[in-house]
Design a protein around this motif. Structure first.
Motif, PDB file in Angstrom:
ATOM      1  N   PRO A  59       0.832  -1.219   0.000  1.00  0.00           N
ATOM      2  CA  PRO A  59       0.000   0.000   0.000  1.00  0.00           C
ATOM      3  C   PRO A  59       0.860   1.260   0.000  1.00  0.00           C
ATOM      4  CG  PRO A  59      -0.900  -1.617   1.520  1.00  0.00           C
ATOM      5  CD  PRO A  59       0.429  -2.163   1.068  1.00  0.00           C
ATOM      6  N   VAL A  60       0.570   2.165  -0.900  1.00  0.00           N
ATOM      7  CA  VAL A  60       1.449   3.324  -1.081  1.00  0.00           C
ATOM      8  C   VAL A  60       1.498   4.211   0.153  1.00  0.00           C
ATOM      9  CG1 VAL A  60       1.298   3.371  -3.588  1.00  0.00           C
ATOM     10  CG2 VAL A  60      -0.424   4.583  -2.243  1.00  0.00           C
ATOM     11  N   THR A  61       0.465   4.198   0.975  1.00  0.00           N
ATOM     12  CA  THR A  61       0.498   5.031   2.183  1.00  0.00           C
ATOM     13  C   THR A  61       1.636   4.645   3.114  1.00  0.00           C
ATOM     14  OG1 THR A  61      -0.883   5.949   3.967  1.00  0.00           O
ATOM     15  CG2 THR A  61      -1.062   3.579   3.553  1.00  0.00           C
ATOM     16  N   LEU A  62       2.147   3.403   2.991  1.00  0.00           N
ATOM     17  CA  LEU A  62       3.252   2.965   3.838  1.00  0.00           C
ATOM     18  C   LEU A  62       4.556   3.681   3.499  1.00  0.00           C
ATOM     19  CD1 LEU A  62       2.624  -0.899   3.988  1.00  0.00           C
ATOM     20  CD2 LEU A  62       1.828   0.867   5.556  1.00  0.00           C
ATOM     21  N   TYR A  63       4.608   4.313   2.324  1.00  0.00           N
ATOM     22  CA  TYR A  63       5.800   5.054   1.938  1.00  0.00           C
ATOM     23  C   TYR A  63       5.792   6.499   2.442  1.00  0.00           C
ATOM     24  CZ  TYR A  63       6.844   1.251  -1.375  1.00  0.00           C
ATOM     25  OH  TYR A  63       7.140   0.040  -1.958  1.00  0.00           O
ATOM     26  N   HIS A  64       4.697   6.918   3.071  1.00  0.00           N
ATOM     27  CA  HIS A  64       4.545   8.319   3.460  1.00  0.00           C
ATOM     28  C   HIS A  64       4.582   8.461   4.983  1.00  0.00           C
ATOM     29  CE1 HIS A  64       3.494   9.480  -0.633  1.00  0.00           C
ATOM     30  NE2 HIS A  64       2.625   8.497  -0.668  1.00  0.00           N
ATOM     31  N   PRO A  65       5.675   8.933   5.567  1.00  0.00           N
ATOM     32  CA  PRO A  65       5.749   9.067   7.016  1.00  0.00           C
ATOM     33  C   PRO A  65       5.021  10.275   7.584  1.00  0.00           C
ATOM     34  CG  PRO A  65       7.793   9.802   6.026  1.00  0.00           C
ATOM     35  CD  PRO A  65       6.947   9.257   4.910  1.00  0.00           C
ATOM     36  N   ASP A  66       4.617  11.193   6.715  1.00  0.00           N
ATOM     37  CA  ASP A  66       4.012  12.425   7.212  1.00  0.00           C
ATOM     38  C   ASP A  66       2.536  12.563   6.824  1.00  0.00           C
ATOM     39  OD1 ASP A  66       4.687  12.667   4.553  1.00  0.00           O
ATOM     40  OD2 ASP A  66       5.970  14.415   4.806  1.00  0.00           O
ATOM     41  N   ILE A  67       2.249  12.616   5.541  1.00  0.00           N
ATOM     42  CA  ILE A  67       0.871  12.819   5.076  1.00  0.00           C
ATOM     43  C   ILE A  67       0.364  11.541   4.429  1.00  0.00           C
ATOM     44  CG2 ILE A  67      -0.604  14.127   3.508  1.00  0.00           C
ATOM     45  CD1 ILE A  67       1.322  16.470   3.799  1.00  0.00           C
ATOM     46  N   PRO A  68      -0.715  10.932   4.955  1.00  0.00           N
ATOM     47  CA  PRO A  68      -1.217   9.686   4.366  1.00  0.00           C
ATOM     48  C   PRO A  68      -1.831   9.917   2.993  1.00  0.00           C
ATOM     49  CG  PRO A  68      -2.425  10.263   6.394  1.00  0.00           C
ATOM     50  CD  PRO A  68      -1.477  11.368   6.114  1.00  0.00           C
ATOM     51  N   VAL A  70     -19.839  11.617   0.131  1.00  0.00           N
ATOM     52  CA  VAL A  70     -19.192  12.893  -0.187  1.00  0.00           C
ATOM     53  C   VAL A  70     -20.022  14.030   0.397  1.00  0.00           C
ATOM     54  CG1 VAL A  70     -18.483  14.433  -2.059  1.00  0.00           C
ATOM     55  CG2 VAL A  70     -18.117  11.969  -2.257  1.00  0.00           C
ATOM     56  N   MET A  71     -19.353  14.935   1.119  1.00  0.00           N
ATOM     57  CA  MET A  71     -20.019  16.080   1.729  1.00  0.00           C
ATOM     58  C   MET A  71     -19.248  17.344   1.374  1.00  0.00           C
ATOM     59  SD  MET A  71     -21.228  14.539   5.432  1.00  0.00           S
ATOM     60  CE  MET A  71     -22.595  15.716   5.520  1.00  0.00           C
ATOM     61  N   THR A  72     -19.884  18.495   1.584  1.00  0.00           N
ATOM     62  CA  THR A  72     -19.293  19.781   1.233  1.00  0.00           C
ATOM     63  C   THR A  72     -18.758  20.477   2.477  1.00  0.00           C
ATOM     64  OG1 THR A  72     -20.802  20.038  -0.641  1.00  0.00           O
ATOM     65  CG2 THR A  72     -19.724  22.029   0.174  1.00  0.00           C
ATOM     66  N   ALA A  73     -17.519  20.915   2.401  1.00  0.00           N
ATOM     67  CA  ALA A  73     -16.930  21.694   3.490  1.00  0.00           C
ATOM     68  C   ALA A  73     -17.519  23.104   3.462  1.00  0.00           C
ATOM     69  CB  ALA A  73     -15.420  21.741   3.347  1.00  0.00           C
ATOM     70  N   LEU A  74     -17.998  23.556   4.607  1.00  0.00           N
ATOM     71  CA  LEU A  74     -18.645  24.865   4.678  1.00  0.00           C
ATOM     72  C   LEU A  74     -17.703  25.949   5.172  1.00  0.00           C
ATOM     73  CD1 LEU A  74     -22.129  23.792   6.109  1.00  0.00           C
ATOM     74  CD2 LEU A  74     -21.417  24.049   3.723  1.00  0.00           C
ATOM     75  N   ALA A  75     -16.504  25.591   5.553  1.00  0.00           N
ATOM     76  CA  ALA A  75     -15.514  26.566   6.016  1.00  0.00           C
ATOM     77  C   ALA A  75     -14.141  26.153   5.508  1.00  0.00           C
ATOM     78  CB  ALA A  75     -15.517  26.650   7.543  1.00  0.00           C
ATOM     79  N   SER A  76     -13.256  27.124   5.402  1.00  0.00           N
ATOM     80  CA  SER A  76     -11.890  26.845   4.979  1.00  0.00           C
ATOM     81  C   SER A  76     -11.046  26.383   6.159  1.00  0.00           C
ATOM     82  CB  SER A  76     -11.266  28.090   4.346  1.00  0.00           C
ATOM     83  OG  SER A  76     -11.960  28.465   3.166  1.00  0.00           O
ATOM     84  N   GLN A  77      -9.942  25.689   5.839  1.00  0.00           N
ATOM     85  CA  GLN A  77      -9.048  25.192   6.882  1.00  0.00           C
ATOM     86  C   GLN A  77      -7.632  25.138   6.324  1.00  0.00           C
ATOM     87  OE1 GLN A  77      -9.933  21.612   9.571  1.00  0.00           O
ATOM     88  NE2 GLN A  77      -8.581  20.676   8.064  1.00  0.00           N
ATOM     89  N   ALA A  78      -6.668  25.610   7.104  1.00  0.00           N
ATOM     90  CA  ALA A  78      -5.271  25.560   6.694  1.00  0.00           C
ATOM     91  C   ALA A  78      -4.676  24.206   7.065  1.00  0.00           C
ATOM     92  CB  ALA A  78      -4.483  26.676   7.364  1.00  0.00           C
ATOM     93  N   PRO A  79      -3.689  23.725   6.299  1.00  0.00           N
ATOM     94  CA  PRO A  79      -3.060  22.443   6.637  1.00  0.00           C
ATOM     95  C   PRO A  79      -2.181  22.578   7.878  1.00  0.00           C
ATOM     96  CG  PRO A  79      -1.898  23.461   4.826  1.00  0.00           C
ATOM     97  CD  PRO A  79      -3.104  24.323   5.084  1.00  0.00           C
ATOM     98  N   SER A  80      -2.031  21.487   8.599  1.00  0.00           N
ATOM     99  CA  SER A  80      -1.130  21.496   9.751  1.00  0.00           C
ATOM    100  C   SER A  80       0.311  21.415   9.258  1.00  0.00           C
ATOM    101  CB  SER A  80      -1.462  20.345  10.692  1.00  0.00           C
ATOM    102  OG  SER A  80      -1.578  19.131   9.984  1.00  0.00           O
ATOM    103  N   PRO A  81       1.272  22.050   9.955  1.00  0.00           N
ATOM    104  CA  PRO A  81       2.629  22.190   9.433  1.00  0.00           C
ATOM    105  C   PRO A  81       3.534  20.980   9.606  1.00  0.00           C
ATOM    106  CG  PRO A  81       2.430  23.301  11.544  1.00  0.00           C
ATOM    107  CD  PRO A  81       1.049  22.819  11.197  1.00  0.00           C
ATOM    108  N   ASP A  82       3.270  20.118  10.569  1.00  0.00           N
ATOM    109  CA  ASP A  82       4.207  19.021  10.862  1.00  0.00           C
ATOM    110  C   ASP A  82       3.427  17.739  11.154  1.00  0.00           C
ATOM    111  OD1 ASP A  82       6.560  17.665  11.391  1.00  0.00           O
ATOM    112  OD2 ASP A  82       6.618  18.279  13.499  1.00  0.00           O
ATOM    113  N   PRO A  83       2.760  17.176  10.140  1.00  0.00           N
ATOM    114  CA  PRO A  83       1.870  16.035  10.385  1.00  0.00           C
ATOM    115  C   PRO A  83       2.629  14.723  10.556  1.00  0.00           C
ATOM    116  CG  PRO A  83       1.895  16.551   8.064  1.00  0.00           C
ATOM    117  CD  PRO A  83       2.727  17.605   8.735  1.00  0.00           C
ATOM    118  N   LEU A  84       1.922  13.740  11.065  1.00  0.00           N
ATOM    119  CA  LEU A  84       2.465  12.405  11.281  1.00  0.00           C
ATOM    120  C   LEU A  84       1.506  11.378  10.698  1.00  0.00           C
ATOM    121  CD1 LEU A  84       4.503  10.460  12.674  1.00  0.00           C
ATOM    122  CD2 LEU A  84       3.083  10.623  14.734  1.00  0.00           C
TER     123      LEU A  84
END
Length: 364
Positions: A201-210, A260-274
């Motif tokens: 599974p390709v997500t196993l190659y990503h240590p930060d963002i799945p 599938v649902m619609t986001a009603l507000a904006s959101q910034a990405p987190s800077p140091d994900p795991l």
């Protein structure tokens, strides 16, 4: 057993789709084929692991066997097809086979076959009778599995389930090593042809963002396409679409079945994900909660909240199913695939990437 290599010709005027690691998820397969509008004009390559890990393996296998009567399909054997053939050939020690079969139960193809043949395989003493009964009851399915090659070799592509160490003398390679080739991208190989693989599974190659979308490495000519279908709670089934001309751009479509649902507000990405993923998921539980538990990820020392029902106990201690603290970048009005809603927000997906959305959601 050596790899079985077959030449492959792909007409330039037909769309070519490549999928892998369905793991018995027939609804995802049907959903994906509908989404890509798969037709008799197309060519479909299935890179193995049709079976195992779910109760739908035999139904999925038969669906594809029927589909090839009217459409153009090519198949490769994956390590999960090999599980059934190894059992029938007596390649496993009886105790190892019994341990595997008892763990997976009906999600194991040969166990399901044995049960349909009226044989209880919880005791290895029943294995000889089970093998005989399976051979008698499923001749067409077994002939189909046994006819699958290990590698399909095209002028511009090499298709294999797990991976290969080279492009020459392929017929001398171990078939099993080509099918079960874990963490293939981490081995540093580079190729002249594009080598297209599944299995890991390709997500196993990503240590930060799945991310479950196909992983393309143009400088090394490798495409890894296993989206974690069936195995991951947020998994998807990918279809890699080959370029019409050599050197052209790949594209892909995916199906995950989530609302599938619609986001009603904006959101910034987190800077140091795991991205806590299989093989890197050992935890210390600091505070157990009803919905979320505060945990320390042992590999990184990071503290984060994990869904409590994602926690598991194993021989080495506490671990969790794939988890993340990543906040998706979202613009109000965007549509998100919702994996799970909680009191704190939604675990969601956007273009194959999984993360949290903490804002309000509207109907899709």
């Amino acid at each position: 057993m050596r790899a079985v290599v077959r030449p492959l010709s792909l007409p330039a005027d037909r769309r070519v789709l490549v999928i892998s690691d369905i793991h018995g998820n027939l609804p995802f397969l049907k959903g994906l084929l509908k989404k890509v509008q798969f037709s008799t004009d197309d060519i479909l390559l299935v890179l193995g692991d049709i079976l195992e890990k779910s109760t739908g393996g035999l139904d999925t296998l038969r669906y594809l066997m029927d589909l090839r009567r009217t459409h153009t399909l090519f198949f490769l054997q994956g390590n999960c097809e090999n599980v059934t053939l190894d059992f029938l050939n007596g390649a496993w020690p009886d105790q190892a086979a019994a341990q595997y079969g008892n763990f997976w139960g009906e999600k194991c193809a040969w166990v399901s076959m044995a049960h349909q043949a009226g044989v209880d395989v919880s005791d290895p003493k029943a294995f000889p009778a089970a093998r005989q009964a399976i051979e008698a009851l499923f001749p067409e399915e077994l002939a189909f599995l046994r006819a699958m090659p290990t590698i399909l070799l095209h002028e511009h592509y090499l298709f294999v389930h797990g991976g290969v160490p080279r492009e020459h003398h392929l017929e001398t390679l171990s078939a099993r090593a080509c099918m079960k080739n874990d963490a293939f991208l981490d081995q540093g190989h580079r190729f002249q042809r594009w080598v297209v693989v599944g299995h890991w599974p390709v997500t196993l190659y990503h240590p930060d963002i799945p991310s479950a979308k196909p992983l393309l490495l143009p400088d090394r000519h490798i495409a890894s396409i296993d989206g974690g279908c069936t195995l991951k709670a947020d998994g998807q089934l990918n279809a890699l679409i080959l370029p019409r001309e050599p050197g052209g751009a790949f594209s892909y479509r995916a199906y995950d079945g989530f609302p599938v649902m619609t986001a009603l507000a904006s959101q910034a990405p987190s800077p140091d994900p795991l991205n806590i993923r299989w093989g890197h998921s050992a935890l210390e539980v600091l505070s157990l909660g009803e919905e979320f538990s505060r945990c320390r990820h042992l590999e990184t020392g990071r503290e984060l909240d994990i869904l409590t029902d994602y926690l598991r106990q194993g021989p080495q201690g506490t671990y969790c199913l794939d988890s993340t603290d990543y906040l998706l970048p979202v613009t109000a009005g965007e549509r998100l695939a919702v994996v799970r809603r909680t009191s704190r927000g939604a675990l969601a997906k956007k273009d194959g990437v999984t993360g949290w959305y903490l804002g309000p959601l509207g109907e899709g």
